[in-house]
Design an enzyme around this catalytic site. Structure first.
Site, PDB file in Angstrom:
ATOM      1  N   TYR A  51      82.894-154.174 -25.351  1.00  0.00           N
ATOM      2  CA  TYR A  51      82.448-153.034 -26.526  1.00  0.00           C
ATOM      3  C   TYR A  51      80.815-152.899 -26.667  1.00  0.00           C
ATOM      4  CZ  TYR A  51      81.010-151.032 -30.434  1.00  0.00           C
ATOM      5  OH  TYR A  51      80.900-149.738 -31.739  1.00  0.00           O
TER       6      TYR A  51
ATOM      7  N   LYS B  64      78.487-150.118 -25.079  1.00  0.00           N
ATOM      8  CA  LYS B  64      77.005-149.404 -25.603  1.00  0.00           C
ATOM      9  C   LYS B  64      76.783-150.035 -25.224  1.00  0.00           C
ATOM     10  CE  LYS B  64      80.157-147.686 -29.570  1.00  0.00           C
ATOM     11  NZ  LYS B  64      79.905-146.056 -29.432  1.00  0.00           N
TER      12      LYS B  64
HETATM   13  P1  NDP Z   1      86.858-144.343 -36.365  1.00  0.00           P
HETATM   14  O1  NDP Z   1      87.819-145.681 -35.790  1.00  0.00           O
HETATM   15  O2  NDP Z   1      86.904-144.182 -38.053  1.00  0.00           O
HETATM   16  O3  NDP Z   1      86.904-143.524 -35.975  1.00  0.00           O
HETATM   17  C1  NDP Z   1      87.182-143.402 -34.224  1.00  0.00           C
HETATM   18  C2  NDP Z   1      86.719-141.594 -33.154  1.00  0.00           C
HETATM   19  O4  NDP Z   1      86.948-141.944 -32.368  1.00  0.00           O
HETATM   20  C3  NDP Z   1      88.486-140.923 -34.059  1.00  0.00           C
HETATM   21  O5  NDP Z   1      88.172-140.021 -34.585  1.00  0.00           O
HETATM   22  C4  NDP Z   1      89.159-141.244 -32.699  1.00  0.00           C
HETATM   23  O6  NDP Z   1      89.770-140.282 -32.776  1.00  0.00           O
HETATM   24  C5  NDP Z   1      88.196-141.515 -31.907  1.00  0.00           C
HETATM   25  N1  NDP Z   1      88.622-141.743 -30.939  1.00  0.00           N
HETATM   26  C6  NDP Z   1      88.741-142.931 -30.213  1.00  0.00           C
HETATM   27  N2  NDP Z   1      89.794-142.580 -28.481  1.00  0.00           N
HETATM   28  C7  NDP Z   1      89.072-141.583 -28.247  1.00  0.00           C
HETATM   29  C8  NDP Z   1      89.711-141.352 -27.304  1.00  0.00           C
HETATM   30  N3  NDP Z   1      90.011-141.483 -26.427  1.00  0.00           N
HETATM   31  N4  NDP Z   1      89.432-139.631 -26.813  1.00  0.00           N
HETATM   32  C9  NDP Z   1      88.747-139.004 -28.022  1.00  0.00           C
HETATM   33  N5  NDP Z   1      88.183-139.461 -28.915  1.00  0.00           N
HETATM   34  C10 NDP Z   1      88.218-140.609 -29.384  1.00  0.00           C
HETATM   35  O7  NDP Z   1      85.378-144.973 -35.941  1.00  0.00           O
HETATM   36  P2  NDP Z   1      83.913-144.671 -36.318  1.00  0.00           P
HETATM   37  O8  NDP Z   1      83.716-142.804 -37.297  1.00  0.00           O
HETATM   38  O9  NDP Z   1      83.927-146.071 -37.212  1.00  0.00           O
HETATM   39  O10 NDP Z   1      83.244-144.553 -34.742  1.00  0.00           O
HETATM   40  C11 NDP Z   1      82.154-144.044 -34.479  1.00  0.00           C
HETATM   41  C12 NDP Z   1      81.384-144.032 -33.455  1.00  0.00           C
HETATM   42  O11 NDP Z   1      80.371-145.071 -34.176  1.00  0.00           O
HETATM   43  C13 NDP Z   1      81.983-144.734 -32.741  1.00  0.00           C
HETATM   44  O12 NDP Z   1      81.447-145.234 -31.413  1.00  0.00           O
HETATM   45  C14 NDP Z   1      81.714-146.445 -32.799  1.00  0.00           C
HETATM   46  O13 NDP Z   1      81.948-147.785 -31.699  1.00  0.00           O
HETATM   47  C15 NDP Z   1      80.715-146.149 -33.735  1.00  0.00           C
HETATM   48  N6  NDP Z   1      79.562-146.929 -34.171  1.00  0.00           N
HETATM   49  C16 NDP Z   1      80.615-147.700 -35.349  1.00  0.00           C
HETATM   50  C17 NDP Z   1      80.522-148.308 -36.385  1.00  0.00           C
HETATM   51  C18 NDP Z   1      80.732-148.725 -37.568  1.00  0.00           C
HETATM   52  O14 NDP Z   1      80.150-149.250 -38.415  1.00  0.00           O
HETATM   53  N7  NDP Z   1      81.336-147.865 -38.289  1.00  0.00           N
HETATM   54  C19 NDP Z   1      78.997-149.216 -35.844  1.00  0.00           C
HETATM   55  C20 NDP Z   1      78.393-149.408 -35.124  1.00  0.00           C
HETATM   56  C21 NDP Z   1      78.604-148.135 -33.164  1.00  0.00           C
HETATM   57  P3  NDP Z   1      91.282-140.117 -33.212  1.00  0.00           P
HETATM   58  O15 NDP Z   1      91.580-140.511 -34.243  1.00  0.00           O
HETATM   59  O16 NDP Z   1      91.620-138.582 -33.386  1.00  0.00           O
HETATM   60  O17 NDP Z   1      92.115-140.796 -31.683  1.00  0.00           O
END
Ligand code: NDP
Length: 248
Positions: free
Chosen positions: A156, A160
């Protein structure tokens, strides 16, 4: 409503979490939204309904961002429907944690493919329409972990940190076309991923955060809307932390 009214955004992983909040904030500014999802079909449709109720046009579009064919088809569908894509939010991301000594090839490849290759595929696919209209915003969602590393997250962290480098290089390539490329690096934000951590894990993480609390999805969404706006027109190639001071 602002100067963004009528622009079109593709937000990846917008069915829930940070992506959904970013889509909603852009919609409040009058931006029409394509809600990408991979597996969360029902949540994506609920998000589209919510966004339409804000008075904008919205569609859902299924694609695994790590699959080039699916990304190409998705961008075609979105462009056919809206005529253009002005704003791309590369938000889709996954974790698959484990210490490096025990990390499988699959866990490494899956995380790099979704987080990094997905950002590459989606950015390249939307750039043509942005170059043509001489206006564009690419906003990547990175992570504080990409700045300082984290035990059990080599895959990860690498994905990133690579997005940061991608941001620097692409920002230089497209700057004269009036296209900005920036990355927001969230700290720990209340979402499904963070809320399942044990109390012990949360207590440890809290000691890393000067503000001693997790962030909210809207903290990230506000920055997305700002970077998309004309107010941010001279900001490009930046890695912007929204993390309660964690990266200090
Ligand atoms: P969630 O797990 O709530 O959401 C992740 C989203 O990514 C889901 O909507 C999922 O879609 C989508 N996703 C995953 N794999 C795929 C794929 N192969 N193709 C299309 N969509 C995909 O995570 P967060 O809202 O927490 O995270 C969102 C972003 O923020 C990420 O990049 C994460 O790394 C980053 N982030 C989050 C942090 C946190 O504390 N929450 C901290 C730092 C960064 P579906 O459900 O439809 O599969």
């Amino acid at each position: 409503m602002t100067e963004l009214k009528g622009k079109v955004a593709l937000v990846t992983g917008a069915a829930k979490g940070i992506g959904k909040a970013a889509a909603a904030k852009l919609a409040e500014e009058g931006v029409n939204i394509a809600v990408n999802y991979n597996s969360s079909k029902q949540e994506a449709e609920e998000t589209v309904k919510y966004l339409k109720d804000l008075g904008i046009d919205s569609i859902s579009c299924q694609a695994d961002v790590g699959n080039l064919d699916q990304v190409t088809k998705m961008v075609d569908v979105v462009t056919d429907h809206f005529g253009q894509i002005d704003i791309l939010v590369n938000n889709a991301g996954i974790i698959d944690d484990g210490l490096l000594l025990r990390m499988s090839d699959e866990a490494w490849a899956r995380v790099i493919n979704t987080n990094l290759n997905g950002t590459f595929y989606c950015s390249r696919a939307v750039l043509r329409t942005m170059v043509r209209s001489r206006w564009g915003r690419i906003i990547n969602i990175g992570s504080v972990v990409g700045l300082r590393g984290n035990i059990g997250q080599t895959n990860y962290t690498a994905s990133k940190a690579a997005i940061n480098g991608f941001t620097f290089a692409l920002a230089k390539e497209v700057a004269t076309r009036n296209i900005t490329v920036n990355t927001i690096t969230p700290g720990y934000i209340h979402t499904d991923t963070v809320d399942v951590l044990s109390d012990k894990q949360k207590d440890t993480i809290m000691t890393w955060i000067p503000m001693a609390r997790f962030g909210e999805v809207d903290d990230i969404a506000h920055m997305v809307a700002y970077l998309a706006s004309e107010k941010a027109k001279y900001i490009t190639g930046q890695i912007i932390s929204v993390d309660g001071g964690m990266a200090i």
